[in-house]
Design a protein around this motif. Structure first.
Motif, mmCIF file in Angstrom:
data_model
loop_
_atom_site.group_PDB
_atom_site.id
_atom_site.type_symbol
_atom_site.label_atom_id
_atom_site.label_comp_id
_atom_site.label_asym_id
_atom_site.label_seq_id
_atom_site.Cartn_x
_atom_site.Cartn_y
_atom_site.Cartn_z
ATOM 1 N N PRO A 150 0.835 -1.206 0.000
ATOM 2 C CA PRO A 150 0.000 0.000 0.000
ATOM 3 C C PRO A 150 0.868 1.254 0.000
ATOM 4 O O PRO A 150 1.927 1.278 0.619
ATOM 5 N N GLY A 151 0.416 2.271 -0.717
ATOM 6 C CA GLY A 151 1.133 3.546 -0.715
ATOM 7 C C GLY A 151 0.663 4.411 0.447
ATOM 8 O O GLY A 151 -0.331 4.114 1.108
ATOM 9 N N GLU A 152 1.376 5.491 0.690
ATOM 10 C CA GLU A 152 0.960 6.413 1.761
ATOM 11 C C GLU A 152 -0.401 7.021 1.470
ATOM 12 O O GLU A 152 -1.130 7.418 2.382
ATOM 13 N N SER A 153 -0.769 7.084 0.174
ATOM 14 C CA SER A 153 -2.077 7.647 -0.195
ATOM 15 C C SER A 153 -3.235 6.770 0.271
ATOM 16 O O SER A 153 -4.383 7.210 0.294
ATOM 17 N N TYR A 154 -2.930 5.532 0.669
ATOM 18 C CA TYR A 154 -3.957 4.593 1.154
ATOM 19 C C TYR A 154 -4.845 5.222 2.227
ATOM 20 O O TYR A 154 -6.049 4.994 2.252
ATOM 21 N N VAL A 155 -4.212 5.993 3.100
ATOM 22 C CA VAL A 155 -4.962 6.526 4.245
ATOM 23 C C VAL A 155 -6.068 7.486 3.818
ATOM 24 O O VAL A 155 -6.988 7.765 4.586
ATOM 25 N N SER A 156 -6.008 7.973 2.573
ATOM 26 C CA SER A 156 -7.091 8.847 2.093
ATOM 27 C C SER A 156 -7.908 8.164 0.994
ATOM 28 O O SER A 156 -8.550 8.805 0.179
ATOM 29 N N GLY A 157 -7.850 6.825 0.984
ATOM 30 C CA GLY A 157 -8.603 6.067 -0.018
ATOM 31 C C GLY A 157 -10.087 6.017 0.295
ATOM 32 O O GLY A 157 -10.577 6.640 1.242
ATOM 33 N N LEU A 158 -10.821 5.252 -0.515
ATOM 34 C CA LEU A 158 -12.272 5.144 -0.372
ATOM 35 C C LEU A 158 -12.640 4.308 0.844
ATOM 36 O O LEU A 158 -12.020 3.289 1.109
ATOM 37 N N THR A 159 -13.672 4.711 1.560
ATOM 38 C CA THR A 159 -14.183 3.855 2.634
ATOM 39 C C THR A 159 -15.621 4.223 2.985
ATOM 40 O O THR A 159 -16.030 5.374 2.833
ATOM 41 N N THR A 160 -16.362 3.236 3.463
ATOM 42 C CA THR A 160 -17.712 3.496 3.978
ATOM 43 C C THR A 160 -17.703 3.282 5.489
ATOM 44 O O THR A 160 -18.712 3.427 6.155
ATOM 45 N N SER A 161 -16.539 2.884 6.033
ATOM 46 C CA SER A 161 -16.482 2.566 7.462
ATOM 47 C C SER A 161 -16.351 3.844 8.288
ATOM 48 O O SER A 161 -15.972 4.896 7.782
ATOM 49 N N ASP A 162 -16.653 3.733 9.567
ATOM 50 C CA ASP A 162 -16.463 4.897 10.465
ATOM 51 C C ASP A 162 -15.470 4.495 11.552
ATOM 52 O O ASP A 162 -15.619 4.802 12.719
ATOM 53 N N LEU A 163 -14.436 3.776 11.132
ATOM 54 C CA LEU A 163 -13.469 3.245 12.090
ATOM 55 C C LEU A 163 -12.254 4.146 12.274
ATOM 56 O O LEU A 163 -11.331 3.806 12.991
ATOM 57 N N GLY A 164 -12.270 5.298 11.589
ATOM 58 C CA GLY A 164 -11.159 6.230 11.753
ATOM 59 C C GLY A 164 -10.120 6.099 10.659
ATOM 60 O O GLY A 164 -10.168 5.204 9.822
ATOM 61 N N THR A 165 -9.152 7.027 10.672
ATOM 62 C CA THR A 165 -8.101 7.043 9.651
ATOM 63 C C THR A 165 -7.047 5.996 9.962
ATOM 64 O O THR A 165 -6.587 5.904 11.105
ATOM 65 N N PRO A 166 -6.655 5.207 8.968
ATOM 66 C CA PRO A 166 -5.637 4.183 9.219
ATOM 67 C C PRO A 166 -4.277 4.777 9.541
ATOM 68 O O PRO A 166 -3.948 5.874 9.106
ATOM 69 N N SER A 167 -3.489 4.035 10.302
ATOM 70 C CA SER A 167 -2.091 4.384 10.535
ATOM 71 C C SER A 167 -1.274 3.686 9.454
ATOM 72 O O SER A 167 -1.316 2.464 9.333
ATOM 73 N N TYR A 168 -0.535 4.467 8.681
ATOM 74 C CA TYR A 168 0.234 3.889 7.581
ATOM 75 C C TYR A 168 1.339 2.955 8.094
ATOM 76 O O TYR A 168 1.548 1.865 7.556
#
Length: 255
Positions: A12-30
């Motif tokens: 995964p690239g660093e841009s992953y953290v701003s990818g598409l999601t429908t979850s409300d689990l918060g922003t991932p830690s890269y």
């Protein structure tokens, strides 16, 4: 159950953290995600497959979810047409990589859209989910391709799950892991079922890899049911993957 020899994964690239999601689990830690992704690759190696490891593509935040870009059988590959416009370019790289493994290719053409996460193979049968990402035209095209190659294909409109494989997995030997809308679904009536309860639904997305079933960590009930059914399990922490609607199957192409 066919023996898997190869898998394709992608960092995964660093841009992953701003990818598409429908979850409300918060922003991932890269950083944490990279640790989890490395553990995932190590688990696949333990299952006895050769890993083709692609580098990150920052321009495609969701591209670590390689499963969506292709549907693979032993004889041929189908390059999909992902339903999210931002993901469409991902099929170029995957198509090129698969040329090392396949000679025969089919392509899903627009206006048909199809995500590999909506496709489940159970021996000679394929199940094709219609979701927000896979439309009726894409499903119809794939069904035609598969039936032309001697497979059976059943189209299943989804009611609640994001992708078909969000709530179902095939383990071989007529055994199916099912959750939610698939527990009593007539299409799966003939299988022996391992039923996953509502609170453990995420763990229905597990993968049978040769001698093991890989499951997300933290689902003791699911682990117990699989162990009782005679499967050896490998547990992986999937927290940062789950935040972007991802599961175990999404992170690899297995063939």
């Amino acid at each position: 159950m066919s023996n898997f020899k190869n898998v394709i994964v992608k960092t995964p690239g660093e841009s992953y953290v701003s990818g598409l999601t429908t979850s409300d689990l918060g922003t991932p830690s890269y950083e944490k995600l990279l640790v989890q992704h490395t553990a995932y690759i190590e688990a696949l190696i333990k299952c006895g497959v050769a890993v083709t490891h692609l580098p990150a593509s920052e321009e495609f935040p969701d591209s670590t979810f390689v499963e969506d870009a292709a549907v693979l059988t032993t004889e041929f590959a189908v390059i999909t047409n992902p339903g999210a416009a931002s993901r469409n370019g991902e099929i170029v790289e995957i198509g090129n990589v698969l040329k090392d493994f396949y000679k025969k290719f089919y392509y899903i053409e627009g206006p048909g859209t199809l995500d590999g996460g909506d496709i489940l193979q159970a021996d000679n049968c394929f199940y094709i989910g219609i979701s927000d990402r896979t439309n009726e035209e894409g499903a119809r095209q794939l069904k035609e391709i598969l039936e032309g190659e001697g497979f059976e294909a059943t189209i299943i409109p989804l009611k609640e799950f994001f992708h078909l494989k969000t709530g179902i997995a095939y383990l071989g030997d007529n055994q199916m892991v099912v959750a939610g809308e698939f527990v009593n679904h007539p299409a799966f009536a003939s299988y022996e079922k391992i039923i996953i309860g509502k609170e453990d639904e995420y763990s229905a997305n597990c993968i049978r890899m040769n001698d093991y079933v890989i499951i997300p960590k933290g689902y003791e009930e699911t682990k117990r049911k699989l162990n009782e059914a005679g499967f050896e399990t490998i547990e992986l922490d999937m927290s940062e993957v789950q935040k972007q609607d991802g599961g175990l199957s999404c992170l690899s192409l297995r063939f």
